[in-house]
Scaffold this active site. Sequence first.
Site, PDB file in Angstrom:
ATOM      1  N   SER A  93      31.818  47.886  33.626  1.00 51.85           N
ATOM      2  CA  SER A  93      33.208  47.895  33.193  1.00 51.85           C
ATOM      3  C   SER A  93      34.165  47.222  34.168  1.00 51.85           C
ATOM      4  O   SER A  93      35.265  46.832  33.788  1.00 51.85           O
ATOM      5  CB  SER A  93      33.668  49.333  32.958  1.00 51.85           C
ATOM      6  OG  SER A  93      33.439  50.113  34.114  1.00 51.85           O
ATOM      7  N   HIS A 118      39.539  52.715  37.461  1.00 53.08           N
ATOM      8  CA  HIS A 118      39.245  51.319  37.146  1.00 53.08           C
ATOM      9  C   HIS A 118      40.455  50.445  37.464  1.00 53.08           C
ATOM     10  O   HIS A 118      41.593  50.921  37.451  1.00 53.08           O
ATOM     11  CB  HIS A 118      38.880  51.162  35.663  1.00 53.08           C
ATOM     12  CG  HIS A 118      37.501  51.617  35.333  1.00 53.08           C
ATOM     13  ND1 HIS A 118      37.168  52.948  35.204  1.00 53.08           N
ATOM     14  CD2 HIS A 118      36.354  50.922  35.121  1.00 53.08           C
ATOM     15  CE1 HIS A 118      35.882  53.046  34.912  1.00 53.08           C
ATOM     16  NE2 HIS A 118      35.358  51.832  34.866  1.00 53.08           N
TER      17      HIS A 118
END
Length: 268
Positions: A44, A250
Amino acid sequence: MRVSRFAALTSAFFVASSLALTGAGAAAAAQLPAAGGYVALGDSYSSGVGAGGYDSGSGACKRSTKSYPALWAAAHSPSSFAFTACSGARTGDVVSGQLGPLNSATSLVSITIGGNDAGFADTMTTCALQGESACLARVGQARTYIDNTLPGKLDTVYGAIADKAPSARVVALGYPHFYKLDGSCVAGLTEKSRAAINDAADAINGVIAKRAADHGFTFADVNSTFAGHELCSGSPWLHSVTYPVDESYHPTAAGQAGGYLPVFGSAA
């Protein structure tokens, strides 16, 4: 960044089931053979989870138009661009499901991989919910995996890439420190837990760099560009615990554009 401990703990409850590492200018472009193409692999951090702008056709892989691979391809117009990075990917997923576009004409490959193998999601969930002692123990468990098991997993991935794209320049990108130590956070994880998580990032980056070098690949360290933009800094390029929960920890769109893209561009 000031984070409510109640909000962090409440949100982190959901992380266990859904959180996963979902990754130059003209001179770099000139290094690409005209007949070649670019293939973006990985987890990701490469698909761009956390950056928004997801391609609806990518489904749960959540490939973002704001990810560093998409930004680089848009700026440099390689002869072809295949984007197979996927949220939650582990080394085995890359080998089994992402290498299809690679061939002898591929001239550039990027990849972030290894964090999910080392237990990223479970480690961050443990640290958010169970306190310092449990956090340090779980980070220690991850470090053992990084030291003893991950090198062989990376060798398998890197070997498969080299076999399928023997002429490609391969850039293996690392992971940033999550936390600015002695920063602005007044709640949440303890400083010792934050330091242990940063140290684990250094450990995984060290393994990636060594295995990449042994395969003739280039390692790209993003800590220089993320410095001053970690969690607990005044201008973070990483999400803390957030909704949707899979975007927690993230890079934001700014992290992809300002943290990953310049480092990849230089290495490419």
